[in-house]
Scaffold this motif. Structure first.
Motif: not given
Length: 352
Positions: A73-78, A158-171, A310-318
């Motif tokens: 999941y970390i690699a997924f968000a990165e 979306a996973a990157a956004k959930f983890e605070g890695m990017i801004y809304w404009r980048e999404l 997917v992104a939301g559920s695994y952000s909740y999990q990990y």
């Protein structure tokens, strides 16, 4: 000499089993280092963000060829962060190529599955099996070259956004530019296939019948099919990222993609190739049908599946969405280990 032979045998056993006897050394990171809330250090810098203890307290040891679910999941968000922070021209370039690769996979599947009509009339499952087994080549090409699809970005970014890695404009930039690039790549590939005469015979007939069928459902049915579809596609990207070798990535891509194709679910980027092919061949669908009966509900459904299922559920999990739950788990694990140590000490005392 004996030591050298033993060392070689140990390394050979490690490679065959896919298990590493050498565990990574975690270097402590100073706690007083200030970090930008919108940047996240990579796994290799020594920051321990990986799943070292399984959730069932079994101390599971993972193969060196496959990341743990949390590391995956970390690699997924990165990956999503990397895609979102690219210059928009590079996103467009990779998305056009991604659309073309989907075209390659779609044309391959149409060419084979559409031309087994003799045996296919009495065994329709064979047509589905042929199409489903060949189409996934496109995702392997995309994963291994860094291509981008709207469907994959809807989950990774979306996973990157959930983890605070990017801004809304980048999404927003990632979603919009990747979709535009996919439209261009798929459309140009469809025009090319028609120009060189690759859409004749059974290939074109299957493209037309598929397009007509995809425009026959209600808005809700089509959107639901799209949610189920991108659930599988996003998991394919997730599993491909979990693997550290080409064979694992191939397996990770192949089975989820062939699953959604064989079932008959709706993938927006695949439709961006098949629909233009059908329109060029004069199928009994209109541009209005393609846009309002297929593409709009499919895009909405794909985005829901990628961002939330997917992104939301695994952000909740990990990840960050489930931070409080994981803190409770760590407390329970700590209490469990203290209790086990106390029980072990009692056993030692009673034995003495």
């Amino acid at each position: 000499m004996r030591l050298s032979v033993a060392t070689l045998l140990l390394l050979a056993a490690q490679n065959v089993a896919g298990y590493s006897f050498v565990q990574p050394l975690r270097v402590p990171v100073a706690s007083n280092v200030r970090r930008n809330p919108y940047t996240l250090s990579m796994i290799s810098d020594g920051t321990d963000r990986s799943e070292r203890k399984s959730l069932d307290i079994s101390k599971t040891t993972y193969s060196s060829l496959v990341k743990s679910p949390k590391d995956a999941y970390i690699a997924f968000a990165e990956k999503g962060m990397s895609n979102a922070k690219m210059h928009w021209l590079k996103i467009l370039h990779q998305s056009i190529l991604g659309g073309a690769y989907v075209g390659f996979g779609g044309l391959l599947a149409l060419s084979v599955a559409g031309n087994i009509s003799g045996i296919g009339f009495t065994n329709p499952g064979l047509v589905k099996m042929a199409f489903a087994s060949l189409f996934p080549v496109n995702l392997l090409l995309i994963v291994m070259t860094g291509g981008q699809l709207f469907t994959g970005n809807s989950a990774t970014v979306a996973a990157a956004k959930f983890e605070g890695m990017i801004y809304w404009r980048e999404l927003a930039k990632s979603f919009a530019v990747s979709l535009i690039g996919n439209v261009i790549g798929c459309g140009l590939f469809a025009l090319t296939a028609d120009y060189v005469g690759l859409l004749k015979g059974g290939t074109g007939a299957l493209a037309c019948s598929t397009a007509v069928g995809k425009c026959a459902g209600t808005f809700g049915q089509t959107m639901t099919k799209a949610i189920l579809c991108n659930w599988m596609v996003s998991l394919a990207v997730y599993m491909a990222g979990a693997s550290n070798d080409l064979v694992g990535k191939l397996v990770g891509c192949w089975f989820p993609i062939s699953t959604f194709v064989a079932i008959g679910l709706e993938h927006s980027v695949a439709n961006l190739f098949i629909m233009p092919c059908a329109l060029l061949l004069g199928a009994k669908v209109t541009i209005h049908d393609v846009i309002f009966k297929n593409l709009i509900p499919v895009l909405i459904g794909n985005a829901i599946a990628g961002a939330f299922v997917v992104a939301g559920s695994y952000s909740y999990q990990y990840g960050k969405l489930g931070k409080k739950s994981r803190e409770r788990f760590r407390e329970q694990l700590k209490k469990y280990e203290i209790r086990k140590r106390a029980e072990a000490n009692k056993e030692v005392v009673s034995f003495e």
